[in-house]
Design a protein around this motif. Structure first.
Motif, short mmCIF file in Angstrom:
data_model
loop_
_atom_site.label_atom_id
_atom_site.label_comp_id
_atom_site.label_asym_id
_atom_site.label_seq_id
_atom_site.Cartn_x
_atom_site.Cartn_y
_atom_site.Cartn_z
N ARG A 232 -2.83 -10.79 2.55
CA ARG A 232 -1.57 -10.68 3.27
C ARG A 232 -1.07 -9.24 3.24
N ILE A 233 -0.52 -8.79 4.36
CA ILE A 233 0.16 -7.50 4.45
C ILE A 233 1.55 -7.77 5.02
N GLU A 234 2.56 -7.33 4.31
CA GLU A 234 3.93 -7.65 4.72
C GLU A 234 4.82 -6.43 4.52
N LYS A 241 19.48 2.45 -1.48
CA LYS A 241 19.10 3.76 -0.99
C LYS A 241 17.59 3.93 -0.93
N GLY A 242 16.84 2.95 -1.47
CA GLY A 242 15.39 3.05 -1.47
C GLY A 242 14.80 2.78 -0.10
N SER A 243 13.60 3.29 0.13
CA SER A 243 12.93 3.08 1.41
C SER A 243 12.12 1.78 1.36
N GLY A 244 11.75 1.27 2.51
CA GLY A 244 10.95 0.07 2.58
C GLY A 244 9.53 0.32 2.09
N ARG A 245 8.83 -0.77 1.76
CA ARG A 245 7.47 -0.67 1.27
C ARG A 245 6.58 -1.65 2.02
N THR A 246 5.30 -1.35 2.02
CA THR A 246 4.30 -2.27 2.54
C THR A 246 3.69 -3.02 1.37
N ALA A 247 3.83 -4.34 1.37
CA ALA A 247 3.28 -5.17 0.30
C ALA A 247 1.89 -5.67 0.71
N VAL A 248 0.92 -5.48 -0.16
CA VAL A 248 -0.46 -5.89 0.11
C VAL A 248 -0.91 -6.84 -0.99
N LEU A 249 -1.36 -8.01 -0.60
CA LEU A 249 -1.91 -9.00 -1.53
C LEU A 249 -3.40 -9.10 -1.27
N ALA A 250 -4.23 -8.87 -2.29
CA ALA A 250 -5.68 -8.83 -2.10
C ALA A 250 -6.39 -9.57 -3.22
N THR A 251 -7.56 -10.12 -2.89
CA THR A 251 -8.40 -10.82 -3.86
C THR A 251 -9.75 -10.12 -3.95
N ARG A 279 -3.90 1.95 -4.58
CA ARG A 279 -2.54 2.07 -4.01
C ARG A 279 -2.27 3.49 -3.55
N LEU A 280 -2.69 4.48 -4.32
CA LEU A 280 -2.48 5.87 -3.93
C LEU A 280 -3.22 6.21 -2.64
N GLN A 281 -4.45 5.70 -2.51
CA GLN A 281 -5.22 5.94 -1.29
C GLN A 281 -4.58 5.23 -0.10
N MET A 282 -4.07 4.01 -0.30
CA MET A 282 -3.43 3.26 0.77
C MET A 282 -2.18 3.99 1.26
N GLN A 283 -1.41 4.57 0.33
CA GLN A 283 -0.20 5.28 0.72
C GLN A 283 -0.51 6.47 1.60
N THR A 284 -1.65 7.12 1.33
CA THR A 284 -2.08 8.21 2.21
C THR A 284 -2.52 7.66 3.56
N LEU A 285 -3.20 6.51 3.55
CA LEU A 285 -3.70 5.90 4.78
C LEU A 285 -2.56 5.57 5.74
N ASP A 287 0.73 6.45 5.25
CA ASP A 287 1.81 7.44 5.15
C ASP A 287 3.12 6.76 4.76
N GLY A 288 3.08 5.97 3.68
CA GLY A 288 4.28 5.30 3.20
C GLY A 288 4.01 4.59 1.89
N PRO A 289 5.07 4.17 1.18
CA PRO A 289 4.91 3.51 -0.12
C PRO A 289 4.26 2.14 0.02
N VAL A 290 3.46 1.78 -0.99
CA VAL A 290 2.72 0.52 -0.99
C VAL A 290 2.93 -0.21 -2.31
N TYR A 291 3.15 -1.50 -2.22
CA TYR A 291 3.14 -2.39 -3.39
C TYR A 291 1.86 -3.21 -3.28
N LEU A 292 0.98 -3.09 -4.28
CA LEU A 292 -0.31 -3.76 -4.23
C LEU A 292 -0.43 -4.75 -5.37
N GLU A 293 -0.79 -5.98 -5.05
CA GLU A 293 -1.04 -7.01 -6.05
C GLU A 293 -2.48 -7.49 -5.91
#
Length: 317
Positions: A232-234, A241-251, A279-285, A287-293
């Motif tokens: 899932r990607i959400e 004041k924080g910015s939005g994030r992209t949440a990624v759920l992976a198996t 997660r660091l590589q995804m944020q570069t991909l 260009d924004g913050p990522v939450y990875l589970e």
């Protein structure tokens, strides 16, 4: 800029502009993915010291003033030992029939072997233009360069393919290689926007970034038995004041319980390391913050199960 899907695009181009597809063909671990990233100047294909890192036919887009080259990074051609291996080799071989020219990568710092000879014979059976790249040429000692040249001239004796020498890692010889590839492309329009570097779905690229971290951080018995499913990607809205994030759920799929234990590590330390790197590589991909589970799941013998391979996108060509 990475696109989530292909979109139709044509642009007027100056007279004499060239465009087309070039397949990078070679044995595993000859540096195809490293070359793609070097030419594009961006992280498109994953790389690792482990052979057979590339599993998907990734497309990267290089646009210059004179040409637009769509680089097709293919899995290494090798003797397969399971259904996944058979499909990867079939994917690489079928790419040859879908491009305008082929770039054959050879490991210039090693003597040519039977695998190289097999690929040369395979390419001689088709009529596409072929150019040869002796990669890792910077690793050949000066006093051995003549002998290395002679060995590869013998391998290519029955062809008239141009031979280039470069280092995909350092970039030495790469500008000349781009000009040589461009010169053999047919004249045609620009097929993609100039700032677009790949037309692969972000979901696929994210899965590959996770698998890359597994390859870089785990022991020999794990890497080839690993696959990644992006479940899932959400987009998560900003809070305060924080910015939005992209949440990624992976198996992460493995074939044995012992491999699951290695991936998780003591107290979850290994999985945390893998997740942080991805997660660091995804944020570069994106260009924004990522939450990875990340989760790890055991699926015995998944590499030999057609249905499971299809679910993971490893379909037969």
């Amino acid at each position: 800029m990475v696109e989530s899907s292909f979109r139709s695009f044509t642009s007027s181009a100056p007279e004499g502009f060239r465009s087309g597809f070039v397949a990078l063909i070679g044995r595993p671990n000859v540096g195809k993915s490293t070359l793609v990233n070097q030419l594009i100047g961006d992280k498109i294909a994953i790389t690792s010291p482990v052979a057979q890192t590339t599993r998907n036919r990734l497309r990267a887009i290089l646009t210059t003033d004179e040409a637009q080259l769509i680089l097709v990074d293919t899995p290494g051609i090798h003797k397969p030992h399971h259904l996944l291996g058979e499909r990867l080799v079939r994917s690489a071989r079928s790419a040859i029939g879908e491009v305008d020219q082929v770039l054959l990568l050879l490991e210039g710092n090693e003597a040519p072997g039977r695998g190289d000879a097999f690929i040369v014979q395979l390419l001689r059976q088709q009529s596409l233009p072929v150019q040869v790249l002796l990669n890792k040429w910077d690793l050949v000692p000066l006093e051995q360069k003549d002998a290395a040249d002679a060995a590869y001239r013998e391998l290519l004796a029955d062809t008239d393919w141009p031979v280039h020498r470069c280092s995909a890692l350092s970039g030495d010889g790469c500008p000349e290689l781009v000009k040589a590839i461009s010169s053999l492309m047919p004249e045609g329009p620009q097929l993609y926007p100039s700032d677009m570097v790949s037309d692969q779905p972000e979901r696929l690229l994210m899965g590959e970034l996770i698998r890359e971290q597994v390859l870089l951080n785990t022991r020999e018995e794990v890497p080839h038995s690993v696959a990644v499913s992006i479940d899932r990607i959400e987009e998560m809205p900003s809070k305060g004041k924080g910015s939005g994030r992209t949440a990624v759920l992976a198996t992460v799929l493995v074939e044995r319980k012992s491999q699951k234990g290695i991936l998780i590590g003591k107290g979850g330390a290994m999985l945390k390391t893998i997740g942080q790197g991805a997660r660091l590589q995804m944020q570069t991909l994106i260009d924004g913050p990522v939450y990875l589970e990340l989760f790890v799941k055991v699926v015995p013998d998944w590499r030999s199960k057609p249905a499971r391979l299809a679910e993971l996108g490893y379909v037969g060509d």
